[in-house]
Design a protein around this motif. Structure first.
Motif, short mmCIF file in Angstrom:
data_model
loop_
_atom_site.label_atom_id
_atom_site.label_comp_id
_atom_site.label_asym_id
_atom_site.label_seq_id
_atom_site.Cartn_x
_atom_site.Cartn_y
_atom_site.Cartn_z
N GLY A 124 0.95 -1.19 -0.04
CA GLY A 124 0.22 0.05 -0.12
C GLY A 124 0.78 1.21 0.01
O GLY A 124 0.28 2.25 -0.24
N GLN A 125 2.01 1.34 0.25
CA GLN A 125 3.04 2.45 0.48
C GLN A 125 3.38 2.72 -1.25
O GLN A 125 3.72 1.74 -1.73
N VAL A 126 3.10 3.91 -1.77
CA VAL A 126 3.46 4.34 -3.14
C VAL A 126 4.53 5.66 -3.22
O VAL A 126 5.02 5.44 -4.31
N THR A 127 4.72 6.32 -2.28
CA THR A 127 5.36 7.38 -2.30
C THR A 127 6.74 7.10 -1.44
O THR A 127 6.90 6.28 -0.49
N GLU A 128 8.04 7.93 -1.83
CA GLU A 128 9.20 7.72 -0.94
C GLU A 128 8.84 8.23 0.60
O GLU A 128 9.40 7.52 1.22
N ALA A 129 7.93 9.15 0.82
CA ALA A 129 7.73 9.70 1.87
C ALA A 129 7.11 8.48 2.49
O ALA A 129 7.47 8.24 3.99
N ASP A 130 6.23 7.62 2.00
CA ASP A 130 5.68 6.39 2.90
C ASP A 130 6.75 5.49 3.32
O ASP A 130 6.94 4.92 4.41
#
Length: 160
Positions: free
Chosen positions: A148-154
């Protein structure tokens, strides 16, 4: 499996050589062919190619040059017999004119702006300059991406 014995264009590369970056190969080539041997160094602060440092050596019947510019380093070789040398320069063992030597290597080398530098410390300085360009270590990281994580921040917010 390739048949290297019957393939004349095949080149067997050692592990050490295959791991070297191009600039590291130029440093090894400078050390093996120029450093500690009598050779000439030419410098140009301004030219059509930017600043230049060119090292030249006569090795057997072959002239070798390492041309350093803002675009990187280029290794060049030319047979000594292919370099024009006037009769009186041959007679007095003066070697070819710089213009004739450089044009034999490449028509793009601006020989008229080159200055022969005879400073005994220059070979050490050239070697030191090239060694500073070699990356001696690498830093890398491993990122973990949960479902479910898709961004670098995630990914960077993970605690595990």
């Amino acid at each position: 499996m390739l048949n290297l014995v019957n393939n004349p264009s095949a080149k067997i590369t050692g592990v050490h050589e295959s791991l070297l970056q191009e600039c590291e190969k130029d440093i090894i080539w400078y050390r093996e062919n120029f450093f500690g041997k009598p050779h000439e160094n030419y410098l140009a602060l301004e030219s059509s190619k930017g600043p230049l440092a060119i090292s030249v050596i006569l090795d057997g019947g072959i002239y070798k040059a390492l041309v350093r510019s803002i675009d990187g380093a280029e290794r060049l070789t030319v047979e000594a017999s292919a370099v024009y040398q006037s009769g009186h320069r041959k007679l007095f063992r003066m070697g070819p004119k710089v213009e004739n030597l450089m044009s034999a290597f490449s028509s793009g080398i601006p020989a008229r702006v080159l200055t022969l530098v005879k400073s005994p410390g220059l070979p050490n300085e050239l070697l030191a300059m090239e060694e500073r360009q070699v990356i001696r270590s690498y830093k890398f990281g491993v990122g973990y991406c949960k479902a479910g994580q898709v961004t670098e921040a995630d990914m960077l917010s993970n605690r595990h």
